[in-house]
Design an enzyme around this catalytic site. Structure first.
Site, PDB file in Angstrom:
ATOM      1  N   SER A 146       0.863  -1.185   0.000  1.00 54.83           N
ATOM      2  CA  SER A 146       0.000   0.000   0.000  1.00 54.83           C
ATOM      3  C   SER A 146       0.896   1.230   0.000  1.00 54.83           C
ATOM      4  CB  SER A 146      -0.855   0.007   1.271  1.00 54.83           C
ATOM      5  OG  SER A 146      -1.520   1.244   1.437  1.00 54.83           O
ATOM      6  N   TYR A 159      -2.455  -1.198  10.288  1.00 57.49           N
ATOM      7  CA  TYR A 159      -2.367  -1.300   8.823  1.00 57.49           C
ATOM      8  C   TYR A 159      -1.028  -0.747   8.318  1.00 57.49           C
ATOM      9  CZ  TYR A 159      -4.073  -1.046   3.962  1.00 57.49           C
ATOM     10  OH  TYR A 159      -4.245  -1.200   2.609  1.00 57.49           O
TER      11      TYR A 159
HETATM   12  P1  NAD Z   1     -11.504  -6.096  -0.412  1.00 56.33           P
HETATM   13  O1  NAD Z   1     -12.123  -5.960   0.935  1.00 56.33           O
HETATM   14  O2  NAD Z   1     -12.310  -5.788  -1.625  1.00 56.33           O
HETATM   15  O3  NAD Z   1     -10.881  -7.562  -0.579  1.00 56.33           O
HETATM   16  C1  NAD Z   1     -10.168  -8.185   0.447  1.00 56.33           C
HETATM   17  C2  NAD Z   1     -10.071  -9.655   0.180  1.00 56.33           C
HETATM   18  O4  NAD Z   1      -9.377 -10.293   1.260  1.00 56.33           O
HETATM   19  C3  NAD Z   1     -11.458 -10.338   0.110  1.00 56.33           C
HETATM   20  O5  NAD Z   1     -11.449 -11.335  -0.882  1.00 56.33           O
HETATM   21  C4  NAD Z   1     -11.600 -10.961   1.488  1.00 56.33           C
HETATM   22  O6  NAD Z   1     -12.481 -12.074   1.534  1.00 56.33           O
HETATM   23  C5  NAD Z   1     -10.157 -11.391   1.731  1.00 56.33           C
HETATM   24  N1  NAD Z   1      -9.881 -11.672   3.138  1.00 56.33           N
HETATM   25  C6  NAD Z   1     -10.047 -10.870   4.216  1.00 56.33           C
HETATM   26  N2  NAD Z   1      -9.712 -11.523   5.340  1.00 56.33           N
HETATM   27  C7  NAD Z   1      -9.300 -12.758   4.970  1.00 56.33           C
HETATM   28  C8  NAD Z   1      -8.825 -13.911   5.673  1.00 56.33           C
HETATM   29  N3  NAD Z   1      -8.695 -13.924   7.014  1.00 56.33           N
HETATM   30  N4  NAD Z   1      -8.504 -15.019   4.967  1.00 56.33           N
HETATM   31  C9  NAD Z   1      -8.659 -15.033   3.617  1.00 56.33           C
HETATM   32  N5  NAD Z   1      -9.099 -13.976   2.892  1.00 56.33           N
HETATM   33  C10 NAD Z   1      -9.415 -12.864   3.568  1.00 56.33           C
HETATM   34  O7  NAD Z   1     -10.196  -5.182  -0.342  1.00 56.33           O
HETATM   35  P2  NAD Z   1      -9.229  -4.597  -1.463  1.00 56.33           P
HETATM   36  O8  NAD Z   1      -9.335  -3.123  -1.402  1.00 56.33           O
HETATM   37  O9  NAD Z   1      -9.385  -5.287  -2.769  1.00 56.33           O
HETATM   38  O10 NAD Z   1      -7.835  -4.971  -0.797  1.00 56.33           O
HETATM   39  C11 NAD Z   1      -6.958  -5.951  -1.307  1.00 56.33           C
HETATM   40  C12 NAD Z   1      -5.540  -5.636  -0.832  1.00 56.33           C
HETATM   41  O11 NAD Z   1      -5.152  -4.378  -1.369  1.00 56.33           O
HETATM   42  C13 NAD Z   1      -5.413  -5.529   0.684  1.00 56.33           C
HETATM   43  O12 NAD Z   1      -4.191  -6.113   1.109  1.00 56.33           O
HETATM   44  C14 NAD Z   1      -5.395  -4.041   0.920  1.00 56.33           C
HETATM   45  O13 NAD Z   1      -4.724  -3.701   2.097  1.00 56.33           O
HETATM   46  C15 NAD Z   1      -4.657  -3.578  -0.328  1.00 56.33           C
HETATM   47  N6  NAD Z   1      -4.853  -2.174  -0.649  1.00 56.33           N
HETATM   48  C16 NAD Z   1      -6.092  -1.682  -0.908  1.00 56.33           C
HETATM   49  C17 NAD Z   1      -6.230  -0.340  -1.191  1.00 56.33           C
HETATM   50  C18 NAD Z   1      -7.570   0.289  -1.492  1.00 56.33           C
HETATM   51  O14 NAD Z   1      -7.675   1.516  -1.504  1.00 56.33           O
HETATM   52  N7  NAD Z   1      -8.607  -0.482  -1.777  1.00 56.33           N
HETATM   53  C19 NAD Z   1      -5.114   0.497  -1.223  1.00 56.33           C
HETATM   54  C20 NAD Z   1      -3.870  -0.031  -0.961  1.00 56.33           C
HETATM   55  C21 NAD Z   1      -3.736  -1.378  -0.672  1.00 56.33           C
END
Ligand code: NAD
Length: 264
Positions: A146, A159
């Site tokens: 991130s 985080y």
């Molecule tokens: P999201 O909530 O849409 O997806 C998260 C995924 O992780 C889902 O499939 C969920 O079921 C899975 N998950 C959560 N807990 C779990 C567990 N204990 N075991 C197995 N699976 C689990 O979120 P996203 O925004 O797509 O995030 C994906 C990644 O990208 C994350 O690591 C997040 O930190 C990172 N990220 C997101 C953003 C953003 O702005 N959306 C920015 C930077 C980084």
């Protein structure tokens, strides 16, 4: 799309939603056999499996329900991926959760869960997948960190700590595999339009007594000079580049995709 991943296999954690689902789709479109993982409503998981399955020749895509907060479940998921896919060429550590509170009010269980899922699971998955990659002489590891792996924001102690740790681990693994045809890189997105990020808008609006649009502009996208969400497909394109032909020299990088956030 060019079949640049034909013959490759991939496991994308947290791929029932958001960024992970986008990466699974683009890998399948590029010819890889992809295994999914993540939580969700049964009908949503079934939809994702059918959608990715259709892109890889029909049937449901393989899926692991592993809870990544549990180290043994992570190891079991890697064994299952190697068994079901025949080998594991590409590992994308993407699953993640978020919780926001001041450090002196941050619940211990939320802190532990974020460290376990967003950081420690990456270690357990890499440790389990690397021997097979070394044995076959090819591998790609992509960790979805991130912008918060490179800079901090208030109220995100778990985080920010977890994502900084992911960036550090990425560099360490990269050095250990540097002479092999294996790479380990991190992607550092800014705010991406997904359920995880969109869920932060409502509480911010409530806290500051402003509309959701105002909260989005003032408290999230204020950090992103582009003043727009990053889209899932943009992150997926970067993840495809890192595992496709021509990126073998990129190793240990923390690649920003954040509308200019880190440049400010
Ligand atoms: P999201 O909530 O849409 O997806 C998260 C995924 O992780 C889902 O499939 C969920 O079921 C899975 N998950 C959560 N807990 C779990 C567990 N204990 N075991 C197995 N699976 C689990 O979120 P996203 O925004 O797509 O995030 C994906 C990644 O990208 C994350 O690591 C997040 O930190 C990172 N990220 C997101 C953003 C953003 O702005 N959306 C920015 C930077 C980084």
């Amino acid at each position: 799309m060019d079949q640049v991943l034909a013959g490759r296999t991939a496991l994308v954690t947290g791929s029932t939603s958001g960024i992970g689902l986008g990466i699974a789709k683009i890998y399948a479109e590029a010819g890889a056999k992809v295994m999914l993982n993540g939580f969700g409503k049964p009908e949503e998981i079934a939809k994702a499996r059918a959608e990715i399955g259709a892109l890889q020749g029909g049937g449901d895509a393989p899926y692991s329900a592993a809870d990544l907060s549990k180290p043994e479940a992570v190891r079991q998921m890697i064994r299952e991926a190697e068994g079901t896919l025949g080998k594991l060429d590409i590992l994308v550590n993407n699953a993640g959760i978020q919780f926001v509170a001041p450090v002196d009010e941050f619940p211990d269980d939320k802190f532990d869960a974020i460290i376990a899922i967003n950081f420690a699971s990456n270690f357990h998955a890499i440790k389990a997948a690397l021997p097979g990659m070394k044995q076959r002489g090819w591998g790609r590891i992509v960790n979805i960190a991130s912008a918060h792996g490179l800079v901090a924001s208030p109220h995100k102690v778990a985080y920010v700590s977890a994502k900084h740790a992911v960036v550090g681990m990425t560099k360490t693994v990269a050095l250990e595999v540097a002479k092999l045809p294996i790479t380990c890189n991190a992607i550092c997105p800014g705010f991406v339009r997904t359920p995880l990020a969109e869920a932060q808008v409502g509480p911010l609006a409530k806290e500051h007594g402003v509309s959701e649009q105002q909260a989005l502009e003032d408290f999230l996208l204020d950090k992103q000079p582009s003043k727009r969400w990053i889209e899932v497909d943009e992150v997926a394109q970067m993840a495809l580049y890192l595992v496709g032909p021509g990126s073998g020299g990129v190793n240990g990088a923390a690649l920003s995709i954040d509308g200019g956030w880190l440049a400010a």
